[in-house]
Design a protein around this motif. Structure first.
Motif, PDB file in Angstrom:
ATOM      1  N   TYR A 195       0.833  -1.197   0.000  1.00 41.44           N
ATOM      2  CA  TYR A 195       0.000   0.000   0.000  1.00 41.44           C
ATOM      3  C   TYR A 195       0.874   1.257   0.000  1.00 41.44           C
ATOM      4  O   TYR A 195       1.929   1.305   0.623  1.00 41.44           O
ATOM      5  N   GLU A 196       0.383   2.260  -0.676  1.00 46.63           N
ATOM      6  CA  GLU A 196       1.124   3.518  -0.808  1.00 46.63           C
ATOM      7  C   GLU A 196       1.108   4.295   0.499  1.00 46.63           C
ATOM      8  O   GLU A 196       0.128   4.271   1.244  1.00 46.63           O
ATOM      9  N   GLU A 197       2.210   4.968   0.779  1.00 47.23           N
ATOM     10  CA  GLU A 197       2.308   5.847   1.937  1.00 47.23           C
ATOM     11  C   GLU A 197       2.494   7.287   1.471  1.00 47.23           C
ATOM     12  O   GLU A 197       2.895   7.539   0.335  1.00 47.23           O
TER      13      GLU A 197
ATOM     14  N   SER B   5       4.603  10.365   1.123  1.00 43.81           N
ATOM     15  CA  SER B   5       6.054  10.524   1.101  1.00 43.81           C
ATOM     16  C   SER B   5       6.500  11.597   2.084  1.00 43.81           C
ATOM     17  O   SER B   5       5.749  12.512   2.420  1.00 43.81           O
TER      18      SER B   5
ATOM     19  N   ILE C  41      -4.387   5.190   1.097  1.00 50.95           N
ATOM     20  CA  ILE C  41      -3.042   5.597   1.508  1.00 50.95           C
ATOM     21  C   ILE C  41      -2.874   5.242   2.980  1.00 50.95           C
ATOM     22  O   ILE C  41      -3.726   5.575   3.807  1.00 50.95           O
TER      23      ILE C  41
ATOM     24  N   THR D  82      -5.347   2.049   6.127  1.00 57.63           N
ATOM     25  CA  THR D  82      -5.304   2.933   4.964  1.00 57.63           C
ATOM     26  C   THR D  82      -6.516   3.858   5.009  1.00 57.63           C
ATOM     27  O   THR D  82      -7.579   3.485   5.514  1.00 57.63           O
TER      28      THR D  82
END
Length: 441
Positions: free
Chosen positions: A90-92, A94, A138, A183
């Motif tokens: 899963y995207e975090e 930045s 996210i 998320t």
């Protein structure tokens, strides 16, 4: 400037040298139309129409009922992911994105953010970054759902420009049966292209309004201008579109309390002034939102919705009389907490600033606030009003004792006629609970 169409009128009693008053039943009915409850009054020997406001049982904001506001609470969806989910999939947000968001935060006051601890501030920045990008799924740095909800609410409290968010959803990710990550996705009311188009329209409308403020005016005059502008150019309309955000006011001119308050915050923030939201309840446990502003370093409550005369005045038969109602009620412009304790009870996610000053209160700054009976000051009010072509004179008293002194002098002793330029009658409105009287010239 648009002339507001008031949906009702106040009946003004004609007060001749014999000073004949209106009926008790009509005064009760009028108060009910204005404030939702019958007037509790002892009929004086001589009176004009009197309006009163009921005092709720709590006598202090600290004793307010713990009722959560329900102004279209953000839609929250929690999804349970019970499979062995790998968090790295899963995207975090930045670190570069967080730093950019943090720098934008530092450019102006964001009160709710300043009241959070370090971990909550990081979570706030993550959520703000996600919402600005209209992000989905996210991962965030907390697995505490209450902390996430608090941070989300604080983001919306600080950022009225985020008008395209209806709520959020969370997905809980587990490893070995243990919660490992959450998320977050925003719940959006429009597409990215629609958002960008509305942002431009809102910014242009705000710039047009702010351009009308004369350069170099005081902070008080800036706040007063925006208060007056919003009242005069907005109709209270519970059925208006987008009424929970700034678009309803800036683009449509119709809204409810949250739309009024967020637009006031947006405009004042755009003009470089501190303004935050106060959430809570008012009479009848009705959820409500208003503002807290800072003028010359001191904090004040400001309720634009209640400043709009069209807000609570409904269903009055226009045949009752031909009197004009002032379009703006200044009782809610820059007032201390003590003046709202009988009607407004706060229930925010963070502690709000204490408002305990009268220095920038409208009545004080305009020279119509009386802490004692003063014939010379009273004469000056009427003289200045005639000289400036004004149609009304209002006086606000510090307490009941001062109010009764003016009432005795002007009404019972009939001294009011000495301040009028001719004529054998006067129209006036008593606002006893507010210790205020308004006379028509």
């Amino acid at each position: 400037m648009k002339r507001k169409r008031l949906r009702s009128i106040l009946c003004m009693a004609a007060v001749s040298m014999m000073l004949t008053g209106c009926s008790h039943d009509f005064s009760d009915w009028l108060a009910e139309q204005l404030y939702g409850a019958p007037a509790e009054e002892t009929q004086p020997e001589i009176t004009a129409d009197a309006v009163t406001t009921p005092n709720p049982t709590p006598s202090d904001a600290a004793e307010a009922p713990t009722v959560q506001p329900e102004l279209e609470e953000p839609l929250i969806t929690v999804l349970e992911e019970t499979e062995e989910a790998a968090p790295e999939e899963y995207e975090e947000v930045s670190e570069a994105g967080l730093e950019e968001t943090a720098q934008s935060q530092a450019s102006s006051d964001h009160y709710a953010y300043s009241m959070l601890d370090q971990d909550e501030q990081r979570l706030y920045l993550e959520i703000l970054t996600i919402l600005r990008a209209m992000g989905q799924d996210i991962t965030v740095s907390s697995t505490d759902t209450e902390q996430i909800d608090k941070a989300f609410k604080c983001v919306l409290l600080d950022h009225p420009e985020i008008f395209y968010v209806k709520g959020y959803s969370m997905t809980k990710l587990t490893r070995g049966g243990v919660l490992s990550k959450i998320t977050l996705s925003g719940t959006y009311s429009m597409s990215q292209s629609e958002k960008e188009e509305k942002e431009k329209l809102a910014a242009a409308a705000a710039a047009n309004i702010l351009s009308q403020i004369p350069p170099g005016v005081s902070e008080y005059d800036r706040v007063k201008f925006i208060y007056e502008y919003l009242v005069l150019h907005t109709e209270y309309d519970i059925n208006s579109e987008q009424n929970q955000n700034i678009l309803s006011v800036l683009l449509n001119g119709r809204s409810v309390c949250q739309g009024y308050a967020k637009t006031a915050q947006y405009l004042l923030n755009q003009s470089g002034m501190f303004c935050t939201l106060a959430e809570g309840i008012v009479k009848g446990n009705e959820p409500h939102v208003w503002n807290i502003v800072r003028i010359d370093g001191e904090y004040y409550n400001m309720d634009v919705t209640w400043g709009d005369a069209s807000y609570n005045i409904t269903g009055v038969d226009a045949s009752s009389g031909n009197a004009n109602v002032p379009e703006i009620n200044y009782d809610y412009l820059n007032v201390p907490d003590s003046m709202l304790r009988s009607s407004h009870f706060v229930n925010p996610p963070v502690t709000l600033p204490t408002c305990n000053s009268m220095n920038a209160n409208y009545y004080v700054r305009e020279g119509i606030y009386f802490t004692e009976f003063d014939e010379n000051k009273l004469a000056g009010l009427f003289s200045d009003a005639y000289a400036n072509g004004e149609t009304t004179v209002q006086l606000k008293c510090a307490d009941t004792i001062v109010y009764q002194a003016f009432y005795q002098y002007l009404i019972k002793d009939e001294k009011i006629f000495g301040y009028l330029n001719g004529g054998g009658s006067v129209r006036y409105v008593e606002m006893r609970e507010q210790n205020s009287m308004l006379f028509y010239l």
